[in-house]
Design a protein around this motif. Structure first.
Motif, PDB file in Angstrom:
ATOM      1  N   ASN B  94       0.696  -1.201   0.041  1.00 31.44           N
ATOM      2  CA  ASN B  94      -0.240   0.066   0.023  1.00 31.44           C
ATOM      3  C   ASN B  94       0.906   1.270  -0.132  1.00 31.44           C
ATOM      4  OD1 ASN B  94      -3.104  -0.714   0.353  1.00 31.44           O
ATOM      5  ND2 ASN B  94      -2.079  -2.098   1.640  1.00 31.44           N
ATOM      6  N   PHE B  95       2.110   0.924   0.476  1.00 33.06           N
ATOM      7  CA  PHE B  95       2.817   2.458   0.718  1.00 33.06           C
ATOM      8  C   PHE B  95       4.402   2.318  -0.170  1.00 33.06           C
ATOM      9  CE2 PHE B  95       0.417   2.198   4.375  1.00 33.06           C
ATOM     10  CZ  PHE B  95      -0.214   3.537   4.420  1.00 33.06           C
ATOM     11  N   THR B  96       3.873   1.782  -1.395  1.00 31.92           N
ATOM     12  CA  THR B  96       5.168   1.623  -2.178  1.00 31.92           C
ATOM     13  C   THR B  96       5.812   2.785  -2.518  1.00 31.92           C
ATOM     14  OG1 THR B  96       3.762   0.139  -3.497  1.00 31.92           O
ATOM     15  CG2 THR B  96       6.017   0.448  -4.378  1.00 31.92           C
ATOM     16  N   MET B  97       5.178   3.802  -2.643  1.00 35.03           N
ATOM     17  CA  MET B  97       5.605   5.371  -3.107  1.00 35.03           C
ATOM     18  C   MET B  97       6.436   5.887  -1.997  1.00 35.03           C
ATOM     19  SD  MET B  97       2.528   7.669  -4.563  1.00 35.03           S
ATOM     20  CE  MET B  97       3.331   8.961  -3.873  1.00 35.03           C
ATOM     21  N   PHE B  98       5.994   5.516  -0.783  1.00 36.92           N
ATOM     22  CA  PHE B  98       6.898   6.149   0.189  1.00 36.92           C
ATOM     23  C   PHE B  98       8.196   5.339   0.494  1.00 36.92           C
ATOM     24  CE2 PHE B  98       2.628   7.646   1.161  1.00 36.92           C
ATOM     25  CZ  PHE B  98       2.843   9.285   1.033  1.00 36.92           C
ATOM     26  N   LEU B  99       8.047   4.236   0.488  1.00 36.32           N
ATOM     27  CA  LEU B  99       9.003   2.993   1.191  1.00 36.32           C
ATOM     28  C   LEU B  99      10.270   2.803   0.483  1.00 36.32           C
ATOM     29  CD1 LEU B  99       6.553   0.215   2.090  1.00 36.32           C
ATOM     30  CD2 LEU B  99       7.792   1.664   3.443  1.00 36.32           C
ATOM     31  N   GLU B 229      13.740  11.509   0.206  1.00 30.00           N
ATOM     32  CA  GLU B 229      13.347  12.659  -0.373  1.00 30.00           C
ATOM     33  C   GLU B 229      11.998  13.395  -0.213  1.00 30.00           C
ATOM     34  OE1 GLU B 229      14.811   9.463  -1.513  1.00 30.00           O
ATOM     35  OE2 GLU B 229      13.486   9.533  -3.163  1.00 30.00           O
ATOM     36  N   ILE B 230      10.935  12.453   0.769  1.00 27.67           N
ATOM     37  CA  ILE B 230       9.793  13.128   0.982  1.00 27.67           C
ATOM     38  C   ILE B 230       9.792  14.136   2.054  1.00 27.67           C
ATOM     39  CG2 ILE B 230       8.410  10.770   0.200  1.00 27.67           C
ATOM     40  CD1 ILE B 230       8.233  10.278   3.441  1.00 27.67           C
ATOM     41  N   ALA B 235       7.204  12.996   5.646  1.00 28.80           N
ATOM     42  CA  ALA B 235       7.438  12.027   6.642  1.00 28.80           C
ATOM     43  C   ALA B 235       6.247  11.885   7.528  1.00 28.80           C
ATOM     44  CB  ALA B 235       8.502  11.951   7.457  1.00 28.80           C
ATOM     45  N   MET B 236       5.754  13.186   7.976  1.00 31.14           N
ATOM     46  CA  MET B 236       4.706  13.374   8.887  1.00 31.14           C
ATOM     47  C   MET B 236       3.249  12.898   8.372  1.00 31.14           C
ATOM     48  SD  MET B 236       6.244  14.351  11.523  1.00 31.14           S
ATOM     49  CE  MET B 236       4.915  14.793  12.793  1.00 31.14           C
ATOM     50  N   ALA B 237       3.023  13.086   7.021  1.00 33.18           N
ATOM     51  CA  ALA B 237       1.886  12.638   6.491  1.00 33.18           C
ATOM     52  C   ALA B 237       1.843  11.096   6.132  1.00 33.18           C
ATOM     53  CB  ALA B 237       1.869  13.328   4.932  1.00 33.18           C
ATOM     54  N   PHE B 238       2.940  10.489   6.182  1.00 32.63           N
ATOM     55  CA  PHE B 238       3.421   9.220   6.040  1.00 32.63           C
ATOM     56  C   PHE B 238       2.882   8.323   6.935  1.00 32.63           C
ATOM     57  CE2 PHE B 238       6.538   5.465   5.548  1.00 32.63           C
ATOM     58  CZ  PHE B 238       5.417   4.681   5.068  1.00 32.63           C
ATOM     59  N   ASP B 239       3.422   9.141   8.377  1.00 37.21           N
ATOM     60  CA  ASP B 239       3.232   8.616   9.559  1.00 37.21           C
ATOM     61  C   ASP B 239       1.602   8.678  10.062  1.00 37.21           C
ATOM     62  OD1 ASP B 239       3.011   8.400  12.419  1.00 37.21           O
ATOM     63  OD2 ASP B 239       4.480  10.111  12.765  1.00 37.21           O
ATOM     64  N   LYS B 240       0.852   9.844   9.373  1.00 39.42           N
ATOM     65  CA  LYS B 240      -0.424   9.829   9.690  1.00 39.42           C
ATOM     66  C   LYS B 240      -1.246   8.606   9.145  1.00 39.42           C
ATOM     67  CE  LYS B 240      -2.347  13.916  11.166  1.00 39.42           C
ATOM     68  NZ  LYS B 240      -2.516  15.455  10.658  1.00 39.42           N
ATOM     69  N   SER B 241      -0.775   8.540   7.800  1.00 43.60           N
ATOM     70  CA  SER B 241      -1.612   7.526   6.735  1.00 43.60           C
ATOM     71  C   SER B 241      -1.424   6.056   7.217  1.00 43.60           C
ATOM     72  CB  SER B 241      -1.468   7.853   5.429  1.00 43.60           C
ATOM     73  OG  SER B 241      -0.127   7.925   5.003  1.00 43.60           O
ATOM     74  N   LEU B 242       0.027   5.899   7.693  1.00 43.74           N
ATOM     75  CA  LEU B 242       0.325   4.389   8.175  1.00 43.74           C
ATOM     76  C   LEU B 242      -0.322   4.218   9.584  1.00 43.74           C
ATOM     77  CD1 LEU B 242       2.234   2.387   7.401  1.00 43.74           C
ATOM     78  CD2 LEU B 242       3.975   3.313   9.066  1.00 43.74           C
ATOM     79  N   ASP B 243      -0.383   5.117  10.209  1.00 47.22           N
ATOM     80  CA  ASP B 243      -1.260   4.875  11.514  1.00 47.22           C
ATOM     81  C   ASP B 243      -2.877   4.639  11.187  1.00 47.22           C
ATOM     82  OD1 ASP B 243      -1.137   5.342  14.402  1.00 47.22           O
ATOM     83  OD2 ASP B 243      -2.880   6.767  13.931  1.00 47.22           O
TER      84      ASP B 243
END
Lengths: 234, 409
Positions: B94-99, B229-230, B235-243
């Motif tokens: 689900n998070f290929t983009m960020f990972l 690069e994000i 990172a904060m947005a990723f943190d939120k959506s991962l949560d």
């Protein structure tokens, strides 16, 4: 040499002003030895300070060696003092951290004389006042009479037109006073113009002319027969 | 103004007025010295904070399961959340983009034996990418690889201190060690800048650990490395959506504080750096105050010096000193003293800082330093203001009538 016309000077003391000199007319020729006498408060020191450009006059005119002394700024006054005048003070006013030689050389420093020449000249004047051996001593290692002799050497070092002495013997015992006066007379003998402020009659009698000041005016101005100080000095 | 004669006159005065020279010099030297040392300590504080986090990658989230405290979607509260391999796969999908990478971590204590040596160590069952998350440095051999995970090999990568304890000077690569009852071959030795504790771990493939534990697919923690690069905002947005994703999958209430935890290293680092920066600002403020105190000190001394010399200046003026020469005498003397002692204090401060090194590490100050530019600038400021402070009384003294100055006792 000195020309003073209708000189007035007053000091402001709060709201009151103290009129110290009330119209002095006075002139000194080259080679004179003049005593200015008067009781304390008569204005004699004020007169000397004005003559010495240490203070400014309010009214009247003053010319020194035909140069009018008027509207001087501090820089000009300093240059004139350096060129025309030598000072001898009651309290000697030697710089206490400088040796006798350095004190004597100081006016020459302000005349931009080179260091070597300065020291040779200073030593010559110290020799004249009999203190060559004391050249490297600090003022506090000298007696009162020696200090005053250093001060006289310093005043002479700049080769001034006029030597001004404010109670030069005031802090000395009579024996030392006579020694100092002997020195002053010898300097005068060689042609220098000297003014001495004093309140001691015996010192005044060693001059060639006595000017009496009372309450800011000259009450008496007479030439006298000079008493030589050398007879009191062994 | 800069003739040799003038300087000779100034040196004479300095030499013959030692107490005065010492007082003004000492004030300036001390001011600069304290400034340099304080400023250096501020930098040392920042160094310490950087060091704390320097051993781990900062583009990492650590995800821990917890116990729910709120009922949600028909589930009761007080339910233990557990992660398994499918969670790892889902996050990856689900998070290929960020990972950048993911790795599980299963932590177990174990008695480890080799020949006659034995000790208790902590094993971490991980995937190869764990090496990036902890910035593990392989000294000998190699780290775990994808083949080891696939084949569930009994390979171990041991810490430098484990090697030291069990093997001494012997080369451990290829040797077998007993970890909690089964034999593993040592394939690598690592070191870690995080300190001694970090070097007492043993890494094994997580699949091997799961096989040993009755072929389970449970994992303790998930470690997620995101693309640097994000940036911080990403990172904060990723943190939120991962949560949100995990809560959704595991049926944990969005309001539940203890169902899962995500430790965001980037965020922590940022907060700590901000804290360090605030500390540094405070230290810089105090240091700046020292400079001000130094300026006030030198001003006072200059006023005192001029007062003390009033009579001397009167004598000099009677002998023909111009106001200009009076000012330059005082000023050059003061500038010379402040320059000389300022740089002395600066060099002493720098010397102290560089001798400090890591001696103050217990007080959170590591390698304190000050850049030369800042130090010279501060010294220059002090000299400048010392000169200005000296100029005002000097100017006043130069304008006093000599007769007044002479009367001064």
């Amino acid at each position: 040499m000195i020309e003073i016309k209708d000189l007035h000077k007053s000091y402001k003391m709060g709201k009151n002003s103290l009129h110290v000199l009330k119209g002095i007319n006075f002139s000194v020729e080259e080679g004179e030895l003049v005593a200015i006498m008067g009781s304390s408060g008569s204005g004699k020191s004020t007169l000397l300070n004005i003559l010495g450009m240490l203070d400014v006059l309010d009214e009247g005119s003053y010319s020194l060696d035909k140069v009018p002394i008027i509207n001087l700024n501090e820089t000009k006054a300093a240059q004139y003092r350096n060129k025309f005048l030598g000072f001898v003070f009651q309290s000697f006013n030697l710089i206490n951290y400088k040796t006798a030689l350095e004190n004597v050389a100081l006016p020459l420093y302000y005349q931009r004389v080179g260091r070597k020449e300065r020291n040779i000249k200073a030593l010559k004047y110290l020799e004249q006042v009999g203190l060559k051996e004391w050249a490297t001593h600090l003022p506090n290692e000298l007696s009162g009479g020696q200090k005053q002799r250093v001060a006289i050497a310093r005043a002479m070092a700049a080769e001034p037109k006029v030597l001004l002495a404010d109670e030069p013997t005031g802090a000395l015992d009579s024996k030392t006073s006579y020694e100092v006066m002997d020195l002053i007379q010898k300097i005068n003998d060689s042609g220098n113009t000297i003014l001495i402020v004093t309140h001691e009659p015996d010192i005044a009698n060693m001059c060639k002319r006595v000017v009496h000041l009372k309450d800011g005016v000259i009450v008496e101005d007479k030439k006298i027969t000079q008493v030589r100080a050398s007879q009191y000095v062994q | 103004m800069f003739s040799r004669d003038n300087w000779k006159e100034i040196f004479d005065t300095i030499k013959k007025n030692k107490l005065r020279t010492f007082l003004s010099g000492f004030t300036v030297a001390l001011g600069i010295f304290i400034f340099v040392v304080l400023f250096g300590f501020g930098n040392g504080l920042i160094n310490t904070f950087d060091d704390f986090f320097g051993d781990d990658a900062t583009n990492v989230f650590f995800i821990f399961p917890g116990k729910t405290t709120k009922p949600y979607k028909g589930y009761k509260s007080n339910r233990q959340i557990e992660f398994d391999n499918s969670d790892l796969a889902d996050i990856e999908k689900n998070f290929t983009m960020f990972l950048e990478y993911t790795t599980p971590r299963i932590t177990r204590g174990a008695l480890v034996k080799y020949n006659n040596e034995s000790n208790n160590y902590t094993t971490r069952a991980v995937a190869p990418a764990h090496q990036y998350a902890e910035k593990t440095i392989v000294m000998k051999g190699r780290f775990l690889n994808q083949e080891d995970i696939k084949n569930k090999t009994k390979y171990a990568v041991i810490g430098r201190l484990v090697e030291k304890d069990l093997f001494g000077t012997k080369n451990p690569i290829g040797e077998y060690i007993d970890i909690g009852g089964s034999a593993y071959m040592v394939i690598g030795v690592f070191q870690d800048e995080g300190g001694d504790n970090e070097e007492r771990y043993i890494y094994i493939p997580y699949t091997t650990r799961q096989l040993i534990e009755k072929n389970t697919d449970k994992i303790d923690q998930i470690i997620v490395g995101f693309r640097p690069e994000i940036g911080y905002v990403g990172a904060m947005a990723f943190d939120k959506s991962l949560d949100r994703f995990i809560r959704d999958k595991k049926n944990i209430s969005p309001e539940d504080q203890s169902g899962i935890f995500i430790r965001n290293v980037a965020d922590q680092l940022k907060q700590n750096q901000q804290f360090a920066r605030v500390l540094q600002i405070i230290v810089a403020f105090v240091a700046f105050g020292t400079i001000i105190a130094g300026i006030i000190g030198i001003s006072n001394i200059m006023v005192f010096v001029v007062k003390e010399r009033t009579k001397e200046l009167g004598i000099r003026k009677a002998l023909g000193a111009t106001p200009r020469s009076v000012i330059s005498t005082i000023l050059l003397e003061s500038v010379f003293i402040t320059t000389f002692s300022g740089f002395t204090g600066m060099l002493a401060g720098i010397a102290l800082l560089s001798s400090m090194g890591e001696k103050l590490e217990d007080f959170f100050i590591t390698n304190p330093f000050i850049d030369l530019g800042t130090a010279i600038f501060a010294t220059f400021i002090l000299i400048l203001f010392g000169a200005i402070a000296g100029y005002i009384p000097a100017k006043r003294a130069a304008n006093i009538k000599p007769i007044v100055a002479l009367r001064d006792e």
